[in-house]
Design an enzyme around this catalytic site. Structure first.
Site, PDB file in Angstrom:
ATOM      1  N   HIS A   1       0.852  -1.187   0.000  1.00 30.16           N
ATOM      2  CA  HIS A   1       0.000   0.000   0.000  1.00 30.16           C
ATOM      3  C   HIS A   1       0.887   1.236   0.000  1.00 30.16           C
ATOM      4  O   HIS A   1       1.936   1.247   0.631  1.00 30.16           O
ATOM      5  CB  HIS A   1      -0.904   0.007   1.246  1.00 30.16           C
ATOM      6  CG  HIS A   1      -2.054   0.942   1.113  1.00 30.16           C
ATOM      7  ND1 HIS A   1      -1.949   2.281   1.387  1.00 30.16           N
ATOM      8  CD2 HIS A   1      -3.329   0.729   0.690  1.00 30.16           C
ATOM      9  CE1 HIS A   1      -3.117   2.849   1.148  1.00 30.16           C
ATOM     10  NE2 HIS A   1      -3.971   1.941   0.732  1.00 30.16           N
TER      11      HIS A   1
ATOM     12  N   ASP B   1      -8.087  -5.166   0.054  1.00 31.47           N
ATOM     13  CA  ASP B   1      -8.557  -5.974  -1.064  1.00 31.47           C
ATOM     14  C   ASP B   1      -8.210  -7.451  -0.924  1.00 31.47           C
ATOM     15  O   ASP B   1      -8.825  -8.298  -1.564  1.00 31.47           O
ATOM     16  CB  ASP B   1      -7.977  -5.434  -2.383  1.00 31.47           C
ATOM     17  CG  ASP B   1      -8.460  -4.034  -2.651  1.00 31.47           C
ATOM     18  OD1 ASP B   1      -9.666  -3.809  -2.553  1.00 31.47           O
ATOM     19  OD2 ASP B   1      -7.636  -3.150  -2.937  1.00 31.47           O
TER      20      ASP B   1
HETATM   21  N1  ACO Z   1       4.087  -7.807  -4.858  1.00 30.51           N
HETATM   22  C1  ACO Z   1       5.437  -7.812  -5.027  1.00 30.51           C
HETATM   23  N2  ACO Z   1       6.220  -6.730  -4.851  1.00 30.51           N
HETATM   24  C2  ACO Z   1       5.604  -5.572  -4.520  1.00 30.51           C
HETATM   25  C3  ACO Z   1       4.212  -5.490  -4.336  1.00 30.51           C
HETATM   26  C4  ACO Z   1       3.444  -6.659  -4.514  1.00 30.51           C
HETATM   27  N3  ACO Z   1       2.119  -6.647  -4.356  1.00 30.51           N
HETATM   28  N4  ACO Z   1       3.885  -4.230  -4.018  1.00 30.51           N
HETATM   29  C5  ACO Z   1       5.029  -3.536  -3.999  1.00 30.51           C
HETATM   30  N5  ACO Z   1       6.078  -4.353  -4.299  1.00 30.51           N
HETATM   31  C6  ACO Z   1       7.504  -3.974  -4.320  1.00 30.51           C
HETATM   32  C7  ACO Z   1       7.868  -3.140  -5.539  1.00 30.51           C
HETATM   33  O1  ACO Z   1       8.301  -3.964  -6.611  1.00 30.51           O
HETATM   34  C8  ACO Z   1       8.972  -2.282  -5.007  1.00 30.51           C
HETATM   35  O2  ACO Z   1      10.129  -3.065  -4.906  1.00 30.51           O
HETATM   36  P1  ACO Z   1      11.590  -2.399  -5.158  1.00 30.51           P
HETATM   37  O3  ACO Z   1      11.752  -1.367  -4.087  1.00 30.51           O
HETATM   38  O4  ACO Z   1      12.544  -3.526  -5.048  1.00 30.51           O
HETATM   39  O5  ACO Z   1      11.543  -1.785  -6.541  1.00 30.51           O
HETATM   40  C9  ACO Z   1       8.527  -1.969  -3.568  1.00 30.51           C
HETATM   41  O6  ACO Z   1       7.713  -3.104  -3.182  1.00 30.51           O
HETATM   42  C10 ACO Z   1       7.725  -0.686  -3.413  1.00 30.51           C
HETATM   43  O7  ACO Z   1       6.587  -0.752  -4.281  1.00 30.51           O
HETATM   44  P2  ACO Z   1       6.029   0.461  -5.115  1.00 30.51           P
HETATM   45  O8  ACO Z   1       5.381  -0.051  -6.352  1.00 30.51           O
HETATM   46  O9  ACO Z   1       7.095   1.499  -5.273  1.00 30.51           O
HETATM   47  O10 ACO Z   1       4.924   1.020  -4.111  1.00 30.51           O
HETATM   48  P3  ACO Z   1       3.768   2.021  -4.471  1.00 30.51           P
HETATM   49  O11 ACO Z   1       3.454   2.744  -3.221  1.00 30.51           O
HETATM   50  O12 ACO Z   1       4.093   2.817  -5.680  1.00 30.51           O
HETATM   51  O13 ACO Z   1       2.543   1.030  -4.883  1.00 30.51           O
HETATM   52  C11 ACO Z   1       0.728  -0.456  -4.693  1.00 30.51           C
HETATM   53  C12 ACO Z   1       1.565   0.623  -4.003  1.00 30.51           C
HETATM   54  C13 ACO Z   1       0.271   0.046  -6.071  1.00 30.51           C
HETATM   55  C14 ACO Z   1      -0.518  -0.729  -3.847  1.00 30.51           C
HETATM   56  C15 ACO Z   1       1.577  -1.735  -4.855  1.00 30.51           C
HETATM   57  O14 ACO Z   1       1.971  -2.208  -3.581  1.00 30.51           O
HETATM   58  C16 ACO Z   1       0.866  -2.834  -5.633  1.00 30.51           C
HETATM   59  O15 ACO Z   1       0.938  -2.861  -6.867  1.00 30.51           O
HETATM   60  N6  ACO Z   1       0.144  -3.793  -4.921  1.00 30.51           N
HETATM   61  C17 ACO Z   1      -0.628  -4.809  -5.596  1.00 30.51           C
HETATM   62  C18 ACO Z   1      -1.966  -4.224  -6.062  1.00 30.51           C
HETATM   63  C19 ACO Z   1      -2.913  -3.976  -4.917  1.00 30.51           C
HETATM   64  O16 ACO Z   1      -3.122  -4.815  -4.035  1.00 30.51           O
HETATM   65  N7  ACO Z   1      -3.560  -2.799  -4.960  1.00 30.51           N
HETATM   66  C20 ACO Z   1      -4.577  -2.400  -3.973  1.00 30.51           C
HETATM   67  C21 ACO Z   1      -4.101  -1.233  -3.155  1.00 30.51           C
HETATM   68  S1  ACO Z   1      -5.223  -0.867  -1.870  1.00 30.51           S
HETATM   69  C22 ACO Z   1      -6.454   0.016  -2.597  1.00 30.51           C
HETATM   70  O17 ACO Z   1      -6.380   0.603  -3.641  1.00 30.51           O
HETATM   71  C23 ACO Z   1      -7.717   0.052  -1.841  1.00 30.51           C
END
Ligand code: ACO
Length: 434
Positions: A311, A368
């Site tokens: 998140h 979610d």
């Molecule tokens: N699975 C694997 N790796 C992940 C995940 C995941 N679900 N989420 C983040 N990471 C990793 C990224 O690859 C990144 O790694 P790095 O630092 O080695 O490059 C690090 O964790 C940080 O992630 P970001 O993408 O920079 O985080 P951001 O804050 O931009 O994204 C998000 C947040 C979009 C929710 C992301 O965690 C994601 O895509 N999760 C899966 C989708 C999801 O569940 N969305 C629902 C969100 S809640 C809502 O909207 C109500």
């Protein structure tokens, strides 16, 4: 607005230039640096991809503490609201700042009840969509279309018009959502029943048929009501920011909310709830090999991510996920549902939470991760999950739109950019280009 305090931050740039910036401290201690004059005075803008560290407004609607894993609506903990309140009361709270008294609630619920029907002309719009149209596409199109039926309420500066719009959206969204579903399965549209409460009426329109009596199950109704409460607001998330951004041009409430719905649809936001269940299904069909999917999520060359994990704000357990985790077990047990996907979800959570990759990045299950499992247990088809999120988030979108319109600091949203293209060059006539 509540009392905030103003301060000052002095910075010395590398070339010795002194930069003085105003600061604003919120009621819960967040400090914002006001960079509004930075460009005019120093020819600089801030660069912040995804607005991850940028506040675009002051807001008194919900407080999210990502480090502590806390969420409050207008000062009330969501745990208390989910346990003791109802979705219409929470909608009233978000829109008006206070929980309603019994007479205010009666008046509000009766106003909403008297607008649950759609204009009959609107019904024809549903027929025009392809049979397999995604209900989120229908929902946002129908919400934008609603604006054409209520042009008399478009003036954002007229408080009565805004109130009429918020009542109509609240009343009609479940009807639109249920019609979108009925359309997708070829069943007749069910007209609302105003003797039922908000959530039971929605269940009736979703699952009822004209050929047989249907009484919504109170367990399902209560569970869905709590889920809607947990989805009702969440600070400046992607869809709420979209609603504010569209509305900052003084576009009407219906058009602004339709914009928010489109933002919610994406799998990184509200679309994640259906993506989670689709992912659990894939794991199930692939022999329940949880470790394989965790490995894929960690592989930088693989775009796969564990849906329902991570998140932007929470770097601790999402408090909504914590409530839903307990809730999921109870609801499934009470409904007598034995879902193999729940075991996979538990295993996935266990493996991910003990894995260094997820620990280091503070990737916890989000709302979610569990909501999809519960929606499924309550009998909703996968493609409706994000629609349910939208029904829940509607009061939050409307409260933010209203707050934005009433805030004297609001200006049309218009971020800057750092231009990274060609510098000035001479035009070359077509015949001279090689
Ligand atoms: N699975 C694997 N790796 C992940 C995940 C995941 N679900 N989420 C983040 N990471 C990793 C990224 O690859 C990144 O790694 P790095 O630092 O080695 O490059 C690090 O964790 C940080 O992630 P970001 O993408 O920079 O985080 P951001 O804050 O931009 O994204 C998000 C947040 C979009 C929710 C992301 O965690 C994601 O895509 N999760 C899966 C989708 C999801 O569940 N969305 C629902 C969100 S809640 C809502 O909207 C109500």
């Amino acid at each position: 607005m509540f009392t905030t305090s103003e301060g000052e931050l002095n910075i010395t740039a590398e070339d010795g230039t002194k930069i003085k910036l105003a600061t604003l401290t919120g009621t819960e201690g967040d400090v914002g640096i006001d960079v509004g004059k930075l460009r005019a005075e120093h020819h600089m803008v801030t660069l912040d991809y995804g607005f991850a560290n940028t506040a675009g407004c002051q807001s008194a609607i919900s407080f999210v503490d990502g480090d502590a894993g806390e969420l409050r609506y207008r000062g009330y903990n969501i745990e208390d609201l989910a346990e003791h309140s109802t979705f219409p009361q929470v909608a009233y709270l978000l829109l008006n700042g206070e929980l309603p008294t019994p007479s205010e609630l009666e008046e509000y619920e009766s106003a909403v009840r008297s607008h649950t029907l759609l204009n009959e002309e609107m019904k024809r719009m549903f027929d025009a969509f392809p049979r397999k149209a995604h209900p989120m596409g229908i929902l946002s199109a129908a919400t934008a279309a609603m604006s054409t039926f209520y042009e008399q309420y478009h003036n954002p500066r007229d408080a009565d018009s805004v109130r009429e719009s918020t009542i109509r959206l609240m009343a009609k969204l479940p009807t639109v959502a249920a019609f979108a579903y009925k359309k997708s399965i070829g069943q007749p549209y069910m007209y609302p029943r105003n003797d039922l409460d908000y959530t039971s009426n929605f269940l009736y329109m979703m699952f009822g048929l004209p050929v047989a009596p249907y009484e919504p199950d109170p367990v399902v109704s209560r569970a869905l009501d709590a889920l809607l409460i947990l989805h009702a607001d969440h600070g400046q998330n992607c869809s709420t920011s979209a609603v504010r951004l569209v509305g900052s041009s003084e576009a009407n409430l219906f058009a602004s909310v339709a914009g928010g719905m489109n933002a919610l649809w994406g799998p990184l936001h509200g679309g994640a709830n259906s993506a989670v269940v689709a992912m659990l299904n894939d794991i199930h069909e692939d022999g329940n090999d949880v470790a394989k999917y965790v490995k894929m999520a960690k592989d930088k060359d693989d775009p796969f991510r564990l849906m329902g994990f991570g998140h932007r704000v929470y770097k601790n357990f999402d408090p909504r996920a914590k409530i839903l985790k307990g809730f999921a077990g109870n609801v499934l047990e009470r409904l007598g549902v034995d879902d193999p996907l729940l075991d996979i979800a538990s295993k996935l959570e266990e493996v991910a939470l003990s894995d260094e990759y997820f620990i280091e990045r503070k990737l916890y299950p989000n709302i979610d991760f569990y909501s999809g499992m519960i929606f499924r247990a309550l009998g909703f088809p996968l493609r409706m999950f994000t629609v349910l999120f939208a029904i829940g988030r509607l009061p939050g979108w409307m409260a933010h739109w209203q707050e934005m319109i009433e805030d004297p600091n609001t200006r049309i949203s218009r971020p800057r950019q750092i231009y990274a293209g060609e510098t000035s060059r001479d035009y070359v006539e077509l015949e001279k280009r090689v």
